[in-house]
Write an enzyme that holds these catalytic residues in place. Structure first.
Site, mmCIF file in Angstrom:
data_model
loop_
_atom_site.group_PDB
_atom_site.id
_atom_site.type_symbol
_atom_site.label_atom_id
_atom_site.label_comp_id
_atom_site.label_asym_id
_atom_site.label_seq_id
_atom_site.Cartn_x
_atom_site.Cartn_y
_atom_site.Cartn_z
ATOM 1 N N GLY A 13 0.848 -1.197 0.000
ATOM 2 C CA GLY A 13 0.000 0.000 0.000
ATOM 3 C C GLY A 13 0.877 1.238 0.000
ATOM 4 O O GLY A 13 0.508 2.296 0.513
ATOM 5 N N ALA A 15 1.808 3.474 -2.063
ATOM 6 C CA ALA A 15 1.438 4.747 -2.699
ATOM 7 C C ALA A 15 0.279 5.429 -1.985
ATOM 8 O O ALA A 15 -0.131 6.526 -2.361
ATOM 9 C CB ALA A 15 1.069 4.506 -4.164
ATOM 10 N N LYS A 17 -2.062 6.902 1.445
ATOM 11 C CA LYS A 17 -1.838 7.969 2.435
ATOM 12 C C LYS A 17 -0.942 7.463 3.570
ATOM 13 O O LYS A 17 0.002 8.138 3.973
ATOM 14 C CB LYS A 17 -3.192 8.469 2.984
ATOM 15 N N HIS A 167 -14.344 10.248 10.278
ATOM 16 C CA HIS A 167 -13.200 10.069 9.385
ATOM 17 C C HIS A 167 -13.394 10.819 8.070
ATOM 18 O O HIS A 167 -14.520 11.141 7.689
ATOM 19 C CB HIS A 167 -12.982 8.583 9.069
ATOM 20 N N HIS A 168 -12.280 10.993 7.361
ATOM 21 C CA HIS A 168 -12.272 11.492 5.981
ATOM 22 C C HIS A 168 -13.171 10.602 5.112
ATOM 23 O O HIS A 168 -13.384 9.430 5.419
ATOM 24 C CB HIS A 168 -10.828 11.480 5.448
ATOM 25 N N LYS A 171 -12.490 6.849 3.310
ATOM 26 C CA LYS A 171 -12.387 5.607 4.089
ATOM 27 C C LYS A 171 -13.380 4.564 3.573
ATOM 28 O O LYS A 171 -14.568 4.852 3.418
ATOM 29 C CB LYS A 171 -12.638 5.906 5.566
HETATM 30 N N1 LIG Z 1 -4.051 1.114 12.105
HETATM 31 C C1 LIG Z 1 -3.961 2.437 11.977
HETATM 32 O O1 LIG Z 1 -3.428 3.138 12.862
HETATM 33 C C2 LIG Z 1 -4.451 3.070 10.735
HETATM 34 C C3 LIG Z 1 -5.101 2.299 9.829
HETATM 35 N N2 LIG Z 1 -5.521 2.819 8.643
HETATM 36 C C4 LIG Z 1 -6.103 1.869 7.703
HETATM 37 O O2 LIG Z 1 -5.131 1.594 6.706
HETATM 38 C C5 LIG Z 1 -5.785 1.283 5.470
HETATM 39 C C6 LIG Z 1 -5.227 2.164 4.370
HETATM 40 O O3 LIG Z 1 -5.530 3.492 4.663
HETATM 41 P P1 LIG Z 1 -5.031 4.706 3.724
HETATM 42 O O4 LIG Z 1 -3.562 4.711 3.580
HETATM 43 O O5 LIG Z 1 -5.721 5.901 4.243
HETATM 44 O O6 LIG Z 1 -5.693 4.267 2.327
HETATM 45 P P2 LIG Z 1 -5.273 4.686 0.845
HETATM 46 O O7 LIG Z 1 -6.435 4.352 -0.031
HETATM 47 O O8 LIG Z 1 -4.739 6.076 0.832
HETATM 48 O O9 LIG Z 1 -4.045 3.716 0.505
HETATM 49 C C7 LIG Z 1 -4.168 2.356 0.224
HETATM 50 C C8 LIG Z 1 -3.240 2.027 -0.928
HETATM 51 O O10 LIG Z 1 -3.214 0.599 -1.087
HETATM 52 C C9 LIG Z 1 -3.413 0.309 -2.473
HETATM 53 N N3 LIG Z 1 -3.954 -1.040 -2.576
HETATM 54 C C10 LIG Z 1 -5.260 -1.440 -2.622
HETATM 55 N N4 LIG Z 1 -5.307 -2.782 -2.725
HETATM 56 C C11 LIG Z 1 -4.031 -3.227 -2.728
HETATM 57 C C12 LIG Z 1 -3.439 -4.521 -2.809
HETATM 58 N N5 LIG Z 1 -4.169 -5.634 -2.927
HETATM 59 N N6 LIG Z 1 -2.088 -4.612 -2.797
HETATM 60 C C13 LIG Z 1 -1.319 -3.494 -2.715
HETATM 61 N N7 LIG Z 1 -1.830 -2.244 -2.663
HETATM 62 C C14 LIG Z 1 -3.170 -2.118 -2.645
HETATM 63 C C15 LIG Z 1 -4.328 1.405 -2.956
HETATM 64 O O11 LIG Z 1 -4.296 1.507 -4.367
HETATM 65 P P3 LIG Z 1 -5.645 2.080 -5.102
HETATM 66 O O12 LIG Z 1 -5.811 3.471 -4.611
HETATM 67 O O13 LIG Z 1 -5.322 1.981 -6.552
HETATM 68 O O14 LIG Z 1 -6.748 1.149 -4.664
HETATM 69 C C16 LIG Z 1 -3.716 2.623 -2.269
HETATM 70 O O15 LIG Z 1 -2.621 3.142 -2.984
HETATM 71 C C17 LIG Z 1 -7.280 1.454 5.756
HETATM 72 O O16 LIG Z 1 -7.832 0.201 6.082
HETATM 73 C C18 LIG Z 1 -7.316 2.354 6.985
HETATM 74 O O17 LIG Z 1 -8.466 2.173 7.756
HETATM 75 C C19 LIG Z 1 -5.335 4.128 8.343
HETATM 76 C C20 LIG Z 1 -4.728 4.963 9.235
HETATM 77 C C21 LIG Z 1 -4.229 4.499 10.518
HETATM 78 O O1 LIG Z 2 -8.947 5.032 7.656
HETATM 79 C C1 LIG Z 2 -8.366 5.736 8.495
HETATM 80 O O2 LIG Z 2 -7.964 6.891 8.256
HETATM 81 C C2 LIG Z 2 -8.137 5.170 9.831
HETATM 82 N N1 LIG Z 2 -8.416 3.918 10.019
HETATM 83 C C3 LIG Z 2 -8.238 3.194 11.223
HETATM 84 C C4 LIG Z 2 -9.566 2.659 11.730
HETATM 85 O O3 LIG Z 2 -10.398 2.209 10.933
HETATM 86 O O4 LIG Z 2 -9.762 2.653 12.944
HETATM 87 C C5 LIG Z 2 -7.433 3.939 12.248
HETATM 88 C C6 LIG Z 2 -7.682 5.415 12.279
HETATM 89 O O5 LIG Z 2 -8.961 5.619 12.778
HETATM 90 C C7 LIG Z 2 -7.524 6.011 10.885
#
Ligand SMILES: NC(=O)C1=CN([C@@H]2O[C@H](COP(=O)(O)OP(=O)(O)OC[C@H]3O[C@@H](n4cnc5c(N)ncnc54)[C@H](OP(=O)(O)O)[C@@H]3O)[C@@H](O)[C@H]2O)C=CC1
Ligand SMILES: O=C(O)C1=N[C@H](C(=O)O)C[C@H](O)C1
Length: 278
Positions: A13, A15, A17, A167-168, A171
């Site tokens: 993932g 690329a 956020k 959240h944004h 999500k």
């Molecule tokens: N545990 C924590 O503290 C946190 C958890 N999260 C979680 O993390 C996850 C990602 O969040 P975020 O970064 O905001 O999401 P984004 O959509 O910004 O990033 C996800 C990336 O993964 C890519 N992707 C999708 N499917 C695959 C795959 N099978 N293999 C490789 N890459 C893939 C997407 O590509 P494309 O856009 O082309 O689909 C995208 O570039 C979410 O589930 C979110 O809830 C987020 C923040 C904090």
């Molecule tokens: O998608 C997000 O941004 C986040 N996802 C996680 C969640 O589903 O709890 C963690 C955090 O809230 C940010």
């Protein structure tokens, strides 16, 4: 400069956020080396992970969508510590990613939310059989761990509680993994919350949010302008006690991510929640 204590890291993932933040954090960690950057988004294939993450110098690690060859490559590296895959992808992809990583002996540090209870159980069994550490962390921020601890304390004294997560609007999953975990932690207190006071009718389905563990309700808000926020609101006669956590920058998750990468090689099974490794 690497040595035998360097941890090779793959970011899945890369690329996204969160992926971009992790690339920056790993590149700046003296005991880690970024060995792979995976992402399925077609527009980013072949780009340098460092440049994409906003670093001033390229890392010479191109973004690829080839998960299994990457896992095999890192698994074959014998001069460094066992490899770690950090996953911030998508709820639909994370289960298969984690299974593949464990199959190659690569330890998954998972931030992606949306795994079902059945998937979590299956991954726990798989990690146990493989004797491989696997960390599933719904929220990597220390502030959320502290909020959850305060909520558990408050739940001893309050019988009424509801959770609002905001959240944004990019999500994919609702409710958030953090809200689900918070409700589970309260439910583990072994009491039923929110005893009904009147017979309620939802005139519009969903108006009262989703009913999860032990009578606890979660309400999900999605808006541009938000990042990640959660309130746990306790109520009793004549008083309200509100706990709230706000994030203003995704860098808040990085100390937790780096800690998980450093701790995972001490584990031989699946561990759920940042609080377990602090
Ligand atoms: N545990 C924590 O503290 C946190 C958890 N999260 C979680 O993390 C996850 C990602 O969040 P975020 O970064 O905001 O999401 P984004 O959509 O910004 O990033 C996800 C990336 O993964 C890519 N992707 C999708 N499917 C695959 C795959 N099978 N293999 C490789 N890459 C893939 C997407 O590509 P494309 O856009 O082309 O689909 C995208 O570039 C979410 O589930 C979110 O809830 C987020 C923040 C904090
Ligand atoms: O998608 C997000 O941004 C986040 N996802 C996680 C969640 O589903 O709890 C963690 C955090 O809230 C940010």
């Amino acid at each position: 400069m690497t040595n035998q204590s360097t941890i090779p890291v793959i970011v899945n993932g890369a690329a996204g956020k969160m992926g971009r933040e992790v690339i920056k954090a790993v590149a700046q960690a003296p005991d880690m080396i970024l060995m792979g950057a995976l992402d399925t988004s077609p527009e980013h294939q072949g780009k340098d992970a460092g440049e994409l993450a906003g670093l001033s110098e390229p890392l010479e690690v191109p973004i690829t969508n080839q998960l299994e060859p990457m896992l095999g490559y890192v698994a074959g590296e014998r001069q460094l510590q066992p490899g770690v895959m950090v996953d911030f992808t998508h709820p639909d992809a994370v289960y298969d990613n984690v299974r593949s990583a464990i199959a190659y002996g690569i330890r998954p540090v998972v931030g992606t939310t949306g795994l079902s209870p059945e998937q979590l159980k299956d991954l726990a069994d798989f990690a146990e059989k493989a004797s491989t550490g696997c960390l599933i962390i719904p929220n990597f921020s220390i502030g959320m761990v502290l909020l959850q601890q305060a909520a558990v304390t408050a739940s001893q004294y309050f019988d009424h509680v509801e959770i609002i997560e905001l959240h944004h609007n990019q999500k994919a999953d609702a409710p958030s993994g953090t809200a689900i975990q918070t409700a589970q932690l309260l439910a583990e207190m072994g009491k039923a919350f929110n005893p009904p006071q009147v017979e309620e009718t939802e005139k519009i389905p969903g108006a009262r949010g989703s009913l999860v563990d032990e009578g606890i309700r979660i309400h999900s808000v999605r808006l541009p302008g938000l990042i990640a926020h959660q309130e746990v609101i306790f109520g009793a006669a004549g008083q309200i006690y509100t706990l709230r956590h706000d994030t203003s920058d995704r860098s808040c998750y990085m100390p937790g991510v780096l800690l998980a990468i450093r701790k995972i090689n001490q584990l031989k099974s699946l561990v759920y929640g940042l609080e377990k490794i602090l």
